[in-house]
Design an enzyme around this catalytic site. Structure first.
Site, PDB file in Angstrom:
ATOM      1  N   CYS A  51       0.739  -1.197   0.042  1.00  0.00           N
ATOM      2  CA  CYS A  51       0.004  -0.033  -0.077  1.00  0.00           C
ATOM      3  C   CYS A  51       0.859   1.311   0.044  1.00  0.00           C
ATOM      4  O   CYS A  51       1.576   1.503   1.087  1.00  0.00           O
ATOM      5  CB  CYS A  51      -1.022  -0.024   0.989  1.00  0.00           C
ATOM      6  SG  CYS A  51      -1.615   1.494   1.551  1.00  0.00           S
ATOM      7  N   GLY A  52       0.650   2.074  -1.095  1.00  0.00           N
ATOM      8  CA  GLY A  52       1.725   3.301  -1.148  1.00  0.00           C
ATOM      9  C   GLY A  52       1.182   4.245   0.080  1.00  0.00           C
ATOM     10  O   GLY A  52       2.281   4.815   0.542  1.00  0.00           O
ATOM     11  N   HIS A  53       0.051   4.554   0.415  1.00  0.00           N
ATOM     12  CA  HIS A  53      -0.254   5.329   1.545  1.00  0.00           C
ATOM     13  C   HIS A  53       0.530   4.811   2.964  1.00  0.00           C
ATOM     14  O   HIS A  53       0.813   5.718   3.746  1.00  0.00           O
ATOM     15  CB  HIS A  53      -1.937   5.327   1.831  1.00  0.00           C
ATOM     16  CG  HIS A  53      -2.457   6.281   0.908  1.00  0.00           C
ATOM     17  ND1 HIS A  53      -2.390   7.516   0.789  1.00  0.00           N
ATOM     18  CD2 HIS A  53      -3.408   5.709  -0.196  1.00  0.00           C
ATOM     19  CE1 HIS A  53      -3.121   7.831  -0.404  1.00  0.00           C
ATOM     20  NE2 HIS A  53      -3.626   6.861  -0.990  1.00  0.00           N
ATOM     21  N   CYS A  54       0.466   3.567   3.104  1.00  0.00           N
ATOM     22  CA  CYS A  54       1.146   2.778   4.137  1.00  0.00           C
ATOM     23  C   CYS A  54       2.622   3.142   4.308  1.00  0.00           C
ATOM     24  O   CYS A  54       3.232   3.449   5.147  1.00  0.00           O
ATOM     25  CB  CYS A  54       0.867   1.297   4.298  1.00  0.00           C
ATOM     26  SG  CYS A  54      -0.953   0.796   4.181  1.00  0.00           S
TER      27      CYS A  54
END
Length: 521
Positions: A51-54
């Site tokens: 996950c990019g946001h993670c």
């Protein structure tokens, strides 16, 4: 004694099983209960490795964990790989990544959703608010100076009597805001240091004017309005970290300047933008977006822009229905921006609706191609029943639906009164339908009443066919009453990682990764 020693050894061994990475506890189903017992106040991030946001959150999350640990706080930060610990993810209702929950007092049954920003200071301030007093008592000048120096924004209540009605209203306001640290003082030396002579509330910030003094009636509502109106810079850059503050504020009209930060005239453009912003403080939020950043490309696309067309100005309202506006002049000057915003505040602007040109072969294939320019004519033809898929070219769910939608078109291509169509809603808009997620499926039955029915049934050829044969009754609902469908969080890349710019990443409404420039509900 031996039994006591063995129990202590086992307890220590159990606690030792909780590994740490950059001061963040690594939790699994096997040690989750033990972590809650050992650390009653614990913030847990449920994440996916892809996950990019993670990934973007990692350094700030670790910084917050280290800050609290260095202070000797009993609050700890932890993380759970939800793709590996599916049972934990399901138990705590994880529907998207990252999902962050706060477990207070070891209570496993009712964790609180984390609701502040993605920067270390935001995380620390939110946790301190949840576990300590709403406002820190400042008994000496050094404490007040430290509160101001350590935070981008801080609010201090100066009250000769901290039991006064004004002080009580101040504390109620402090309890209502999680992302701003509050202090309260009755110390004469603190009053003198900050040149305050009577009861007052002062917001200190490391930008723009530096400080703002409240001059209204001391009540919770007015104080909150004052703080929210002054806690953001006059012009704020859109980033994942600032998004919660941008969307969480009370100002729902945003003017956006898309500009490459590396451009030689960037500072000149910013100067003009700031000049214009001064006259609309509290009415319109002025935001700039770096048009060269990859993560911002979908925002550009949402506004019908390409990098090559920047710098550019657009305005959007985030009320019940999003409405976009485009200035007549593309020249970025304070004068032009002020004129544009003035027309908006006076209600004299017409919405900007995007449309591609009508393709020459729009009706050659079984699935008809709609654009903004031919939408009204086709879908509201009183002799036709028109079933439309509103899609985005990059949407995973749309790609999954495509072969089924094509088969549906083939099935009804000889029908005299049924039309199966699609419209790329990243490039085309219309006043009749506001699309907030992809794919959105709507049925326009024949007749003169311009009726619109949302499709809520199974996304299968059989389900679509029954819906059409029943005249939109089986699997349908009046527009606006559709229930949101949860996407599967177990399949990377299919509606799971949110690529939205919203403050809270939740996968719903047929894939929140397909939402653009809007806060999630």
């Amino acid at each position: 004694m031996l039994r006591f020693f063995v129990l202590c050894t086992l307890a220590l061994a159990s606690r030792a099983d909780i590994a740490e990475e950059d001061d963040v506890l690594v939790l699994k189903k096997s040690n989750f209960e033990e972590a809650l017992k050992a650390h009653p106040n614990i913030l847990v991030e449920f994440y996916a490795p892809w996950c990019g946001h993670c990934k973007a959150l990692v350094p700030e999350y670790a910084k917050a964990a280290s800050t609290l640990k260095a202070e000797g706080s009993d609050i700890r930060l932890a993380k759970v790989d939800a793709t590996e610990e599916a049972d934990l993810a399901q138990e705590f209702g994880v529907r998207g990544y990252p999902t962050i929950k706060f477990f207070k007092g070891g209570d496993k049954d009712s964790p609180k959703e984390y609701s502040a920003g993605r920067q270390a200071d935001d995380i620390v301030n939110w946790l301190k608010k949840r576990t300590g007093p709403a406002a820190t008592t400042l008994g000496e000048v050094a404490q007040a100076e430290s509160l101001i120096a350590d935070n981008e924004v801080a609010v201090i209540g100066f009250f000769k009597d901290v039991e006064s009605e004004g002080a009580k209203a101040f504390l109620k306001a402090a309890e209502a805001l999680d992302d701003v640290p509050f202090g309260i003082t009755s110390d004469d030396a603190v009053f003198s240091k900050f040149e305050v002579s009577k009861d007052a509330v002062v917001l200190f910030k490391k930008f723009d004017e530096g400080r703002n003094t409240f001059d209204g009636e001391l009540n919770k509502a007015d104080l909150l309005s004052f703080i929210k109106g002054n806690q953001l810079p006059l012009v704020i850059e859109f980033t994942e970290q600032t998004a919660p503050k941008i969307f969480g504020g009370e100002i729902k009209s945003h003017i956006l300047m898309f500009v490459p930060k590396a451009a030689s005239d960037f500072n000149d453009k910013m100067s003009e933008f700031k000049k214009a912003a001064e006259g609309f403080k509290g009415k319109i939020l002025f935001i700039f977006i770096d048009s060269e950043v990859d993560d911002n490309q979908r925002i550009l696309e949402f506004f019908g822009l390409k990098k090559e067309e920047c710098p550019a100005i657009r305005l959007i309202t985030l009320e019940d229905e999003m409405t976009k506006y485009r200035p007549e002049s593309e020249a970025i000057t304070a004068e032009n921006i002020i004129a544009f915003c003035t027309l908006f505040t006076e209600g004299k602007l017409k919405p900007h609706l995007m449309s591609q040109d009508i393709p020459e072969d729009w009706d050659k294939n079984p699935v008809k191609v709609l654009v903004g320019k031919n939408f009204e004519e086709i879908v509201f033809d009183p002799k036709k029943n028109v079933f439309v898929e509103f899609y985005a070219p990059w949407c995973g769910h749309c790609k999954q639906l495509e072969p089924i939608w094509t088969k549906l078109g083939e099935k009804y291509k000889e029908s005299s009164d049924i039309v199966v169509a699609k419209m790329d809603s990243t490039a085309n808009e219309n006043e009749a339908v506001k699309v907030h997620s992809f794919p959105t499926l709507k049925f326009f039955p024949a007749g003169d009443d311009r009726k619109v029915i949302d499709y809520n049934g199974e996304r299968t050829l059989e389900g679509f066919s029954k819906f059409l044969e029943s005249g939109g009754k089986e699997g349908g609902a009046p527009a606006g009453e559709d229930e949101e469908e949860e996407a599967d969080v177990s399949t990377p890349g299919v509606g799971t990682e949110s690529s939205t710019i919203s403050p809270t990443v939740v996968v719903n409404a047929h894939c929140s990764c397909c939402r653009v420039y809007q806060p999630l509900p």
